[in-house]
Design an enzyme around this catalytic site. Structure first.
Site, PDB file in Angstrom:
ATOM      1  N   GLY A 139      76.154 -11.274  30.608  1.00 49.59           N
ATOM      2  CA  GLY A 139      76.300 -11.464  29.168  1.00 49.59           C
ATOM      3  C   GLY A 139      76.970 -12.798  28.911  1.00 49.59           C
ATOM      4  N   CYS A 157      77.408 -10.255  37.314  1.00 49.50           N
ATOM      5  CA  CYS A 157      77.926 -11.390  36.545  1.00 49.50           C
ATOM      6  C   CYS A 157      78.969 -10.930  35.521  1.00 49.50           C
ATOM      7  CB  CYS A 157      76.781 -12.187  35.920  1.00 49.50           C
ATOM      8  SG  CYS A 157      77.307 -13.831  35.402  1.00 49.50           S
ATOM      9  N   TYR A 158      78.671 -11.009  34.218  1.00 45.02           N
ATOM     10  CA  TYR A 158      79.637 -10.519  33.232  1.00 45.02           C
ATOM     11  C   TYR A 158      80.039  -9.082  33.557  1.00 45.02           C
ATOM     12  CZ  TYR A 158      81.638  -9.200  28.706  1.00 45.02           C
ATOM     13  OH  TYR A 158      82.479  -8.765  27.718  1.00 45.02           O
ATOM     14  N   HIS A 201      73.373 -13.162  40.442  1.00 48.84           N
ATOM     15  CA  HIS A 201      72.325 -12.321  39.844  1.00 48.84           C
ATOM     16  C   HIS A 201      71.310 -11.881  40.892  1.00 48.84           C
ATOM     17  CE1 HIS A 201      73.264 -12.920  35.554  1.00 48.84           C
ATOM     18  NE2 HIS A 201      73.760 -14.074  35.960  1.00 48.84           N
ATOM     19  N   GLU A 222      68.943  -9.904  40.507  1.00 50.28           N
ATOM     20  CA  GLU A 222      67.650  -9.574  39.892  1.00 50.28           C
ATOM     21  C   GLU A 222      66.688 -10.760  39.777  1.00 50.28           C
ATOM     22  OE1 GLU A 222      70.486  -9.889  38.434  1.00 50.28           O
ATOM     23  OE2 GLU A 222      70.356 -10.608  36.378  1.00 50.28           O
ATOM     24  N   SER A 275      41.586  -2.120  20.547  1.00 49.43           N
ATOM     25  CA  SER A 275      41.311  -3.542  20.339  1.00 49.43           C
ATOM     26  C   SER A 275      40.580  -4.142  21.531  1.00 49.43           C
ATOM     27  CB  SER A 275      42.636  -4.291  20.149  1.00 49.43           C
ATOM     28  OG  SER A 275      43.325  -4.347  21.388  1.00 49.43           O
ATOM     29  N   GLY A 276      40.566  -3.418  22.648  1.00 56.25           N
ATOM     30  CA  GLY A 276      39.996  -3.993  23.864  1.00 56.25           C
ATOM     31  C   GLY A 276      41.043  -4.691  24.700  1.00 56.25           C
ATOM     32  N   ASP A 315      46.794  -2.868  26.526  1.00 60.71           N
ATOM     33  CA  ASP A 315      47.605  -1.712  26.150  1.00 60.71           C
ATOM     34  C   ASP A 315      46.784  -0.631  25.447  1.00 60.71           C
ATOM     35  OD1 ASP A 315      49.558  -3.324  27.155  1.00 60.71           O
ATOM     36  OD2 ASP A 315      50.381  -3.907  25.216  1.00 60.71           O
ATOM     37  N   SER A 316      46.002  -1.051  24.451  1.00 63.84           N
ATOM     38  CA  SER A 316      45.261  -0.013  23.731  1.00 63.84           C
ATOM     39  C   SER A 316      44.169   0.586  24.615  1.00 63.84           C
ATOM     40  CB  SER A 316      44.697  -0.532  22.405  1.00 63.84           C
ATOM     41  OG  SER A 316      43.665  -1.455  22.597  1.00 63.84           O
ATOM     42  N   LYS A 367      54.799  -4.213  31.190  1.00 68.22           N
ATOM     43  CA  LYS A 367      53.396  -4.656  31.203  1.00 68.22           C
ATOM     44  C   LYS A 367      52.743  -4.487  32.580  1.00 68.22           C
ATOM     45  CE  LYS A 367      50.193  -6.689  28.699  1.00 68.22           C
ATOM     46  NZ  LYS A 367      49.921  -6.353  27.289  1.00 68.22           N
TER      47      LYS A 367
END
Ligand code: XMP
Length: 514
Positions: free
Chosen positions: A55, A82-83, A169, A171, A223-224, A227-228, A370
């Site tokens: 942070g 970190c923070y 970090h 990550e 929508s193609g 996600d949809s 995603k």
């Protein structure tokens, strides 16, 4: 069945989502919560482990994000990053102050390989540091488990209480063995088994949807996009023909895209669902006639989309459920999950259920990042070219044609874009850039073709690399590919006599032109 969960407690760090993604890459489910979340709630979630994020604040300043000390008494392992590491020390009686030397960048860290956090990690390993404050004194009961030339406590732990902290970090990818450390934490320290797997997620989701929906009617705006499409296929596997998908072709799609979507989801496709394609091109072009201002164009497209969808929904009548392709970053970015600042909300064509008669929303991808949505898509057997589609904005080519949109201009940009995509893919550059497309500048200029003077349009080519689309760099596509694309475009696309390559990054430009 209760899923084993690791919780990321977000103190406003920029890498909060990344931490959760890395944990999930270890096949452990992970959720992000703001540091403002009540302790009782966190406790009730029965996490297997807790990670405090970084942070921007100094933990010793009044009003800095903090948390109740009770969290360290839960008996649940905690990793402070970190923070988060500074806050842990600060709360437990150590000292944090301004560092005499600010560390920033890739720094060599010497680790104690006997620490459970560093099992299998090289003794000297490169880690990503970014801190102004440092821990000058450990909290009682802690021992140092790593240091750098400038930082005596680059990592520390109290093994007995299963509390761990790293100033760096783990990550970010710059920390070479960071994934190993996180895996040590979730497996070796928290005792997770790794039950977060996409195949079981898909199976369980389908089962849960089936139970929820019963014999109900379900409506989905398709929508193609990735996600949809994944949401629709999941629903169709769960409830089959109780699902109706409405696909609005607004005439601003990429070349052949409408037919491609129809081939997959329509009557000739392999899914058992009701597919309605609405060819609404003319309506959109009509509304866009004479409109040049980008925001106004976006608004018109968005609103018209809702009108069309609404009309179709009315024909279908009342439905029980409306499907939305919301994914986890949408949840986090809209401020419902973590603590990060709200990122600009893009106008998304689709969704907007207020106008439709339905009882409840189903968001089957709400928990997924995603890359996990793509994995789920592959599990569901969706073709790769759909699963790995590059992002495409809701308003489509409407914002890739500068100025007024007409059917002729749409055709021009579709053809140029198809050539650019083909050439990029042929050269293998589709794997190296994150988004690439052609746009139509509204500029006409003088050229010469044969012996004739021409006065025609200029196409702009764009290709960017980015990790999160908030910033992006123009990709250095080899000249050869640009050259080949250019000659094909000026030869094959009517009314184009000039091709430009957009060298601008974001900022100061944006990825799209409008
Ligand atoms: P910008 O142009 O803002 O684009 O740098 C960043 C990313 O977002 C996509 N984009 C959109 N996506 N609806 C969407 O669903 C929109 O209105 C929209 N506008 C931009 C853009 O393609 C890029 O990936």
């Amino acid at each position: 069945m209760k899923r084993e969960t690791v919780i990321v407690l977000d103190f406003g760090g920029q890498y909060n989502q990344l931490i959760a993604r890395r944990v999930r890459e270890c096949n452990v489910y992970c959720e992000i919560y703001s540091y403002k979340t009540e302790f009782e709630k966190i406790k009730a979630l029965q996490p297997k482990g807790i990670i405090f994020t970084g942070g921007p604040n100094s933990c010793y300043e009044a009003g800095a994000p903090s948390y109740t000390k009770e969290i360290f008494e839960l008996g649940v392992p905690v990793l402070g990053i970190c923070y988060g590491s500074q806050l842990m020390m600060h709360l437990l009686g150590g000292r944090v102050e301004k560092a005499p030397v600010r560390e920033y960048g890739k720094i060599e860290v010497t680790v104690d390989q006997k620490s459970k956090l560093f099992g299998g990690v090289s003794e000297k390993t490169i880690c990503w540091m970014s801190h102004n404050d440092y821990i000058s004194q450990l909290a009682p009961g802690f021992m140092a488990s790593a240091h750098t030339a400038d930082c005596p406590y680059a990592a520390m732990e109290c093994e007995e209480k299963r509390l761990y902290a790293t100033q760096f970090h783990p990550e970010v990818l710059h920390t070479k063995e960071g994934q190993k450390m996180l895996s040590n934490f979730v497996y070796g320290i928290c005792g997770c088994k790794g039950d977060w797997k996409m195949d079981s997620f898909v199976e369980q989701s389908i089962q849960a949807i089936r139970e929820k929906v019963g014999k109900g009617k379900v409506l989905c705006a398709l929508s193609g996009g990735v996600d949809s499409s994944v949401a629709a296929v999941m629903l169709s596997k769960a409830v089959g023909s109780q699902l109706t998908c409405v696909f609005v072709d607004h005439g601003l799609l990429r070349k052949n895209e409408g037919d491609e979507v129809e081939a997959v989801f329509g009557p000739e496709g392999e899914y058992d669902l009701n597919f309605i394609r609405v060819n609404a091109q003319e309506r959109f072009y009509e509304k866009l006639k004479g409109v040049e201002e980008p925001e106004q164009k976006r608004k018109i497209i968005g609103e018209e989309f809702i009108r069309v969808f609404e009309e179709e929904a009315k024909k279908i009548g009342a439905v029980d459920y409306l499907v939305q392709g919301t994914i986890y970053p949408d949840v986090v970015e809209s401020g419902l999950g973590g603590e990060s600042t709200v990122i600009k909300s893009h106008h998304n064509v689709g969704g907007l259920p207020e106008y439709v008669d339905f009882k409840e929303i189903i968001e089957p991808l709400r928990d997924l990042f995603k890359d996990e949505v793509r994995k789920a898509g592959l599990e569901l057997g969706i073709p790769e070219y759909l699963v790995f589609r590059q992002p495409f904005p809701g308003p489509g080519l409407g914002i890739r044609i500068i100025g007024e949109v007409t059917a002729e201009k749409v055709a021009m940009v579709q053809d140029a874009d198809a050539i650019w995509r083909e050439e990029i893919a042929k050269a293998g550059w589709d794997q190296k850039v994150n988004q690439y497309f052609a746009a139509l500048t509204n500029m006409r200029s003088v050229g010469v073709m044969g012996d004739e003077r021409t006065y025609d349009y200029a196409i702009a080519l764009r290709a960017v690399t980015t990790t999160d689309f908030m910033t992006a760099e123009s990709a250095d596509i080899p000249w050869e590919i640009i050259g080949r694309t250019t000659s094909r475009i000026v030869n094959e696309v009517k009314n184009v006599n000039r091709v430009l390559y957009d060298c601008t990054g974001k900022p100061p430009a944006t990825v799209e032109f409008e």
